[in-house]
Scaffold this motif. Structure first.
Motif, short mmCIF file in Angstrom:
data_model
loop_
_atom_site.label_atom_id
_atom_site.label_comp_id
_atom_site.label_asym_id
_atom_site.label_seq_id
_atom_site.Cartn_x
_atom_site.Cartn_y
_atom_site.Cartn_z
N ASP A 45 -3.07 6.12 8.88
CA ASP A 45 -1.74 6.71 8.96
C ASP A 45 -0.67 5.73 8.50
N ILE A 46 -0.83 4.47 8.87
CA ILE A 46 0.14 3.45 8.46
C ILE A 46 0.06 3.23 6.96
N LEU A 47 -1.15 3.17 6.41
CA LEU A 47 -1.30 3.00 4.96
C LEU A 47 -0.76 4.22 4.21
N ASN A 48 -0.91 5.41 4.78
CA ASN A 48 -0.32 6.60 4.16
C ASN A 48 1.20 6.51 4.13
N LYS A 49 1.80 5.99 5.18
CA LYS A 49 3.26 5.81 5.21
C LYS A 49 3.69 4.81 4.13
N VAL A 50 2.94 3.71 4.00
CA VAL A 50 3.23 2.73 2.95
C VAL A 50 3.15 3.39 1.59
N ARG A 51 2.11 4.19 1.37
CA ARG A 51 1.95 4.90 0.10
C ARG A 51 3.11 5.87 -0.15
N ASP A 52 3.49 6.63 0.88
CA ASP A 52 4.60 7.57 0.72
C ASP A 52 5.89 6.86 0.29
N ASN A 57 9.30 5.16 -4.72
CA ASN A 57 9.97 4.00 -5.33
C ASN A 57 10.81 3.20 -4.33
N ARG A 58 10.32 3.13 -3.08
CA ARG A 58 10.98 2.34 -2.05
C ARG A 58 10.02 1.29 -1.51
N ALA A 59 10.52 0.09 -1.31
CA ALA A 59 9.70 -0.98 -0.72
C ALA A 59 9.56 -0.73 0.78
N VAL A 60 8.54 -1.33 1.37
CA VAL A 60 8.27 -1.20 2.80
C VAL A 60 7.74 -2.53 3.30
N ALA A 61 7.98 -2.85 4.56
CA ALA A 61 7.46 -4.08 5.15
C ALA A 61 6.26 -3.72 6.03
N LEU A 62 5.12 -4.29 5.70
CA LEU A 62 3.91 -4.10 6.50
C LEU A 62 3.78 -5.32 7.41
N PRO A 146 7.06 -1.05 -4.77
CA PRO A 146 6.27 0.01 -5.40
C PRO A 146 5.21 -0.49 -6.38
N SER A 147 5.42 -1.62 -7.01
CA SER A 147 4.45 -2.12 -7.99
C SER A 147 3.41 -3.06 -7.37
N ASP A 148 3.62 -3.50 -6.14
CA ASP A 148 2.72 -4.46 -5.49
C ASP A 148 1.50 -3.80 -4.89
N HIS A 149 0.38 -4.39 -5.11
CA HIS A 149 -0.86 -4.06 -4.42
C HIS A 149 -1.20 -2.58 -4.39
N ALA A 150 -0.69 -1.80 -5.32
CA ALA A 150 -0.95 -0.36 -5.30
C ALA A 150 -2.45 -0.07 -5.33
N ASP A 151 -3.20 -0.79 -6.16
CA ASP A 151 -4.63 -0.53 -6.25
C ASP A 151 -5.37 -0.98 -5.00
N VAL A 152 -4.96 -2.10 -4.42
CA VAL A 152 -5.61 -2.61 -3.20
C VAL A 152 -5.34 -1.67 -2.03
N LEU A 153 -4.10 -1.22 -1.89
CA LEU A 153 -3.75 -0.29 -0.81
C LEU A 153 -4.47 1.04 -0.98
#
Length: 195
Positions: A45-52, A57-62, A146-153
């Motif tokens: 659920d947290i990773l889905n929020k990061v993806r959303d 096109n908004r950054a998020v702090a994990l 938005p461009s960071d770690h997209a494939d890893v996430l």
């Protein structure tokens, strides 16, 4: 050189909500994922929020607890994310620590920097609220653009979605330079009742 540390997170689901009065952002009701112990939200659920957020096109702090010493409100591996509106998904246990992580993560998000924060949970921290655990905890705050770690996430999310374990790297600056924490996420267990 990058120092790497690994953590393992096992998830179990329970039902419940916690109320969180976080300083500076007003009262809010939060359904919380509590990492190893309990919670309504899972790592997925947290990773889905990061993806959303990153898809919009908004950054998020994990944010993740990456080390504990002594008594702390939650174990290492517990996560939450903070969006640009300072809303959180997940929990680090509520109370003073979570409110401070939220505030500082929101500031780091605006400055686009990632850091390691250490909390001493002694009489100086949380005394007014009667919340003294007595231990210490390190929280990694990793700002994901938005461009960071997209494939890893995406890979971690897909693995969890299919019931497989996943690894999530968090890179932050600390007194030791660049540190990478690898959080190993076990999929949420399911209860099957056959009658």
């Amino acid at each position: 050189a990058t120092l790497t540390t690994s953590l393992r997170v096992r998830q179990r689901r329970t039902v419940g909500k916690i109320a969180n009065r976080s300083r500076g952002y007003g009262p809010s009701a939060i359904t919380g994922w509590r990492g190893i112990r309990r919670g309504d939200l899972r790592a997925l659920d947290i990773l889905n929020k990061v993806r959303d957020e990153t898809d919009a096109n908004r950054a998020v702090a994990l944010c993740a607890i990456v080390a504990t010493r002594g008594s702390t409100p939650q174990p290492a591996g517990t996560m939450l994310c903070v969006d640009q509106a300072a809303q959180i998904t997940g929990t680090l246990g509520g109370g003073c620590v979570e409110a401070e992580v939220r505030r500082r993560a929101h500031e780091m998000l605006a400055a686009r920097r990632s850091e390691l924060i250490t909390f001493d949970l002694d009489h100086d921290f949380g005394f007014d609220d009667g919340m003294i655990c007595g231990g210490q905890m390190d929280v990694a705050v990793s700002v994901i653009s938005p461009s960071d770690h997209a494939d890893v996430l995406a890979a971690a999310r897909d693995r969890l979605r299919t019931g497989q374990a996943a690894t999530l790297p968090l890179r932050v600056r600390s007194g030791q330079g660049l540190v990478e924490y690898r959080i190993h996420l076990d999929p949420a267990s399911e209860l099957l009742i056959a009658g």
